[in-house]
Design a protein around this motif. Structure first.
Motif, mmCIF file in Angstrom:
data_model
loop_
_atom_site.group_PDB
_atom_site.id
_atom_site.type_symbol
_atom_site.label_atom_id
_atom_site.label_comp_id
_atom_site.label_asym_id
_atom_site.label_seq_id
_atom_site.Cartn_x
_atom_site.Cartn_y
_atom_site.Cartn_z
ATOM 1 N N GLU A 122 9.908 -12.779 -10.580
ATOM 2 C CA GLU A 122 10.302 -11.339 -10.267
ATOM 3 C C GLU A 122 11.619 -10.931 -11.234
ATOM 4 O OE1 GLU A 122 12.714 -9.572 -6.745
ATOM 5 O OE2 GLU A 122 10.871 -10.427 -6.033
ATOM 6 N N TYR A 123 12.265 -12.059 -11.181
ATOM 7 C CA TYR A 123 13.734 -11.629 -12.060
ATOM 8 C C TYR A 123 13.209 -11.391 -13.772
ATOM 9 C CZ TYR A 123 17.951 -12.550 -14.629
ATOM 10 O OH TYR A 123 18.906 -12.562 -15.603
ATOM 11 N N TRP A 124 12.265 -12.201 -14.094
ATOM 12 C CA TRP A 124 11.942 -12.161 -15.659
ATOM 13 C C TRP A 124 11.068 -10.765 -15.727
ATOM 14 C CZ3 TRP A 124 9.767 -17.721 -15.578
ATOM 15 C CH2 TRP A 124 10.826 -18.608 -15.814
ATOM 16 N N ASP A 125 10.426 -10.647 -14.825
ATOM 17 C CA ASP A 125 9.640 -9.016 -15.250
ATOM 18 C C ASP A 125 10.610 -7.938 -14.778
ATOM 19 O OD1 ASP A 125 7.013 -10.284 -15.398
ATOM 20 O OD2 ASP A 125 6.575 -9.900 -13.537
ATOM 21 N N TYR A 126 11.733 -8.149 -14.174
ATOM 22 C CA TYR A 126 12.563 -7.084 -13.843
ATOM 23 C C TYR A 126 13.305 -7.005 -15.134
ATOM 24 C CZ TYR A 126 15.900 -4.474 -10.932
ATOM 25 O OH TYR A 126 16.703 -3.196 -10.334
ATOM 26 N N ALA A 127 14.011 -8.081 -15.685
ATOM 27 C CA ALA A 127 14.927 -7.986 -16.589
ATOM 28 C C ALA A 127 14.028 -7.557 -18.012
ATOM 29 C CB ALA A 127 15.403 -9.529 -16.882
ATOM 30 N N ALA A 128 12.966 -8.045 -18.223
ATOM 31 C CA ALA A 128 11.959 -7.622 -19.464
ATOM 32 C C ALA A 128 11.798 -6.289 -19.338
ATOM 33 C CB ALA A 128 10.781 -8.536 -19.459
ATOM 34 N N ALA A 129 11.613 -5.550 -18.354
ATOM 35 C CA ALA A 129 11.290 -4.290 -18.089
ATOM 36 C C ALA A 129 12.573 -3.308 -18.138
ATOM 37 C CB ALA A 129 10.698 -3.937 -16.875
ATOM 38 N N GLY A 130 13.468 -3.757 -18.625
ATOM 39 C CA GLY A 130 14.966 -3.252 -18.814
ATOM 40 C C GLY A 130 15.665 -2.685 -17.746
ATOM 41 N N ALA A 131 15.169 -3.411 -16.396
ATOM 42 C CA ALA A 131 15.806 -2.664 -15.323
ATOM 43 C C ALA A 131 17.136 -3.447 -15.067
ATOM 44 C CB ALA A 131 14.922 -3.017 -13.830
ATOM 45 N N LEU A 132 17.397 -4.522 -15.952
ATOM 46 C CA LEU A 132 18.904 -4.985 -15.540
ATOM 47 C C LEU A 132 19.972 -4.624 -16.725
ATOM 48 C CD1 LEU A 132 17.942 -8.543 -14.743
ATOM 49 C CD2 LEU A 132 18.862 -6.929 -13.243
ATOM 50 N N PRO A 133 21.017 -4.114 -16.555
ATOM 51 C CA PRO A 133 22.006 -4.059 -17.483
ATOM 52 C C PRO A 133 22.343 -5.185 -18.336
ATOM 53 C CG PRO A 133 23.227 -3.914 -15.459
ATOM 54 C CD PRO A 133 21.544 -4.265 -15.084
ATOM 55 N N MET A 134 21.717 -5.587 -19.364
ATOM 56 C CA MET A 134 21.981 -6.823 -20.163
ATOM 57 C C MET A 134 23.109 -6.431 -21.302
ATOM 58 S SD MET A 134 20.201 -9.115 -19.094
ATOM 59 C CE MET A 134 18.872 -9.596 -18.459
ATOM 60 N N LYS A 135 24.243 -5.943 -20.833
ATOM 61 C CA LYS A 135 25.282 -5.632 -21.649
ATOM 62 C C LYS A 135 26.177 -6.636 -21.985
ATOM 63 C CE LYS A 135 27.987 -3.905 -18.101
ATOM 64 N NZ LYS A 135 28.666 -3.262 -16.985
ATOM 65 N N VAL A 136 27.149 -6.566 -23.273
ATOM 66 C CA VAL A 136 28.056 -7.613 -23.551
ATOM 67 C C VAL A 136 29.398 -7.164 -22.668
ATOM 68 C CG1 VAL A 136 29.265 -8.731 -25.385
ATOM 69 C CG2 VAL A 136 26.862 -8.294 -25.420
ATOM 70 N N THR A 137 29.941 -8.057 -22.132
ATOM 71 C CA THR A 137 31.140 -7.651 -21.585
ATOM 72 C C THR A 137 32.377 -8.354 -22.397
ATOM 73 O OG1 THR A 137 31.538 -9.403 -20.112
ATOM 74 C CG2 THR A 137 30.158 -7.361 -19.205
ATOM 75 N N ASP A 138 33.575 -8.071 -21.958
ATOM 76 C CA ASP A 138 34.993 -8.661 -22.852
ATOM 77 C C ASP A 138 35.661 -9.490 -21.761
ATOM 78 O OD1 ASP A 138 36.026 -6.768 -21.160
ATOM 79 O OD2 ASP A 138 37.296 -5.936 -22.520
ATOM 80 N N ASP A 139 34.999 -9.663 -20.590
ATOM 81 C CA ASP A 139 35.844 -10.249 -19.593
ATOM 82 C C ASP A 139 36.259 -11.957 -20.030
ATOM 83 O OD1 ASP A 139 35.490 -8.373 -17.780
ATOM 84 O OD2 ASP A 139 33.860 -9.306 -16.676
ATOM 85 N N ILE A 140 35.323 -12.783 -20.857
ATOM 86 C CA ILE A 140 35.632 -13.817 -21.278
ATOM 87 C C ILE A 140 37.010 -13.842 -22.235
ATOM 88 C CG2 ILE A 140 34.944 -15.833 -22.643
ATOM 89 C CD1 ILE A 140 32.248 -15.841 -21.042
ATOM 90 N N PRO A 141 36.829 -13.183 -23.440
ATOM 91 C CA PRO A 141 37.997 -12.848 -24.120
ATOM 92 C C PRO A 141 39.179 -12.343 -23.605
ATOM 93 C CG PRO A 141 36.176 -11.383 -25.038
ATOM 94 C CD PRO A 141 35.795 -12.349 -23.594
ATOM 95 N N ARG A 142 38.972 -11.352 -22.701
ATOM 96 C CA ARG A 142 40.094 -10.922 -22.059
ATOM 97 C C ARG A 142 40.986 -11.854 -21.220
ATOM 98 N NH1 ARG A 142 40.448 -8.912 -17.139
ATOM 99 N NH2 ARG A 142 38.040 -8.747 -17.028
ATOM 100 N N LEU A 143 40.394 -12.532 -20.563
ATOM 101 C CA LEU A 143 40.802 -13.565 -19.674
ATOM 102 C C LEU A 143 41.423 -14.884 -20.462
ATOM 103 C CD1 LEU A 143 38.507 -13.365 -16.716
ATOM 104 C CD2 LEU A 143 40.984 -12.868 -16.671
ATOM 105 N N LEU A 144 40.752 -15.295 -21.243
ATOM 106 C CA LEU A 144 40.758 -16.573 -22.107
ATOM 107 C C LEU A 144 41.591 -16.536 -23.392
ATOM 108 C CD1 LEU A 144 37.440 -18.452 -21.339
ATOM 109 C CD2 LEU A 144 39.437 -18.695 -20.108
ATOM 110 N N GLY A 145 41.694 -15.157 -23.906
ATOM 111 C CA GLY A 145 42.424 -15.133 -25.075
ATOM 112 C C GLY A 145 41.916 -15.579 -26.074
#
Length: 177
Positions: A131-154
């Motif tokens: 179900e997850y793979w179908d949902y993700a492959a259909a574009g229903a999940l926001p597969m965006k890149v975030t800056d949380d790791i660089p923001r927190l870890l420097g």
């Protein structure tokens, strides 16, 4: 995804002030296919053309340690790698790291189900993964890149090329297994 949502809701009832870590698909998932990748030269997945902002589990651990040591406001952190890649690009990067041609083979859900059943996963988990793979492959999940790791870890989040370089020994051992 429902399981994650249910777990987050339960934790929110118990701990109103909390930081939730929501990692993208971990790069380490490739290690589960290390034997197949090294022996057959193929990565098989039902991902179609979906793009995944793969994250290194070590970055997730670093963020967890940072949050525990330094505290954080009650928030949700979406943890991703530095770029969203489709499996064709992932296969290209594997080819470069392993110095051999690796191909991505998009498989249908029934074939993916058979692979998961051969790994003796529970029927409930198999249904959830499909179900997850179908949902993700259909574009229903926001597969965006975030800056949380660089923001927190420097520092930047680890990229797939770095992960593959660090995991070369594991892939070599898989080839000899």
């Amino acid at each position: 995804l429902r399981w994650h949502g249910d777990a987050e809701a339960h934790v929110a009832e118990l701990f109103p002030a909390r930081t939730v870590l929501r990692p993208a698909l971990c790069m380490q998932v490739l290690l589960k296919q290390a034997v197949q990748i090294t022996c057959s030269g193929k990565i098989e997945a039902p991902a179609r053309g979906g793009r995944w902002p793969l994250v290194d589990a070590r970055d997730i651990a670093d963020v967890a340690v940072h949050v525990m040591e330094h505290g954080a406001d009650s928030q949700v952190l979406e943890l991703t790698g530095p770029e969203a890649l489709d499996y064709f690009s992932i296969a290209q990067q594997c080819s470069a790291a392993l110095e051999r041609h690796i191909t991505y083979v998009d498989v249908c859900s029934p074939r993916a189900r058979g692979t998961l059943e051969a790994r003796r996963l529970s029927p409930r988990l198999i249904e959830a993964l499909l179900e997850y793979w179908d949902y993700a492959a259909a574009g229903a999940l926001p597969m965006k890149v975030t800056d949380d790791i660089p923001r927190l870890l420097g520092r930047p989040a680890r990229n797939l090329s770095d992960f593959l370089h660090d995991a070369l020994q594991a892939f070599r051992q898989a080839a000899n297994a």
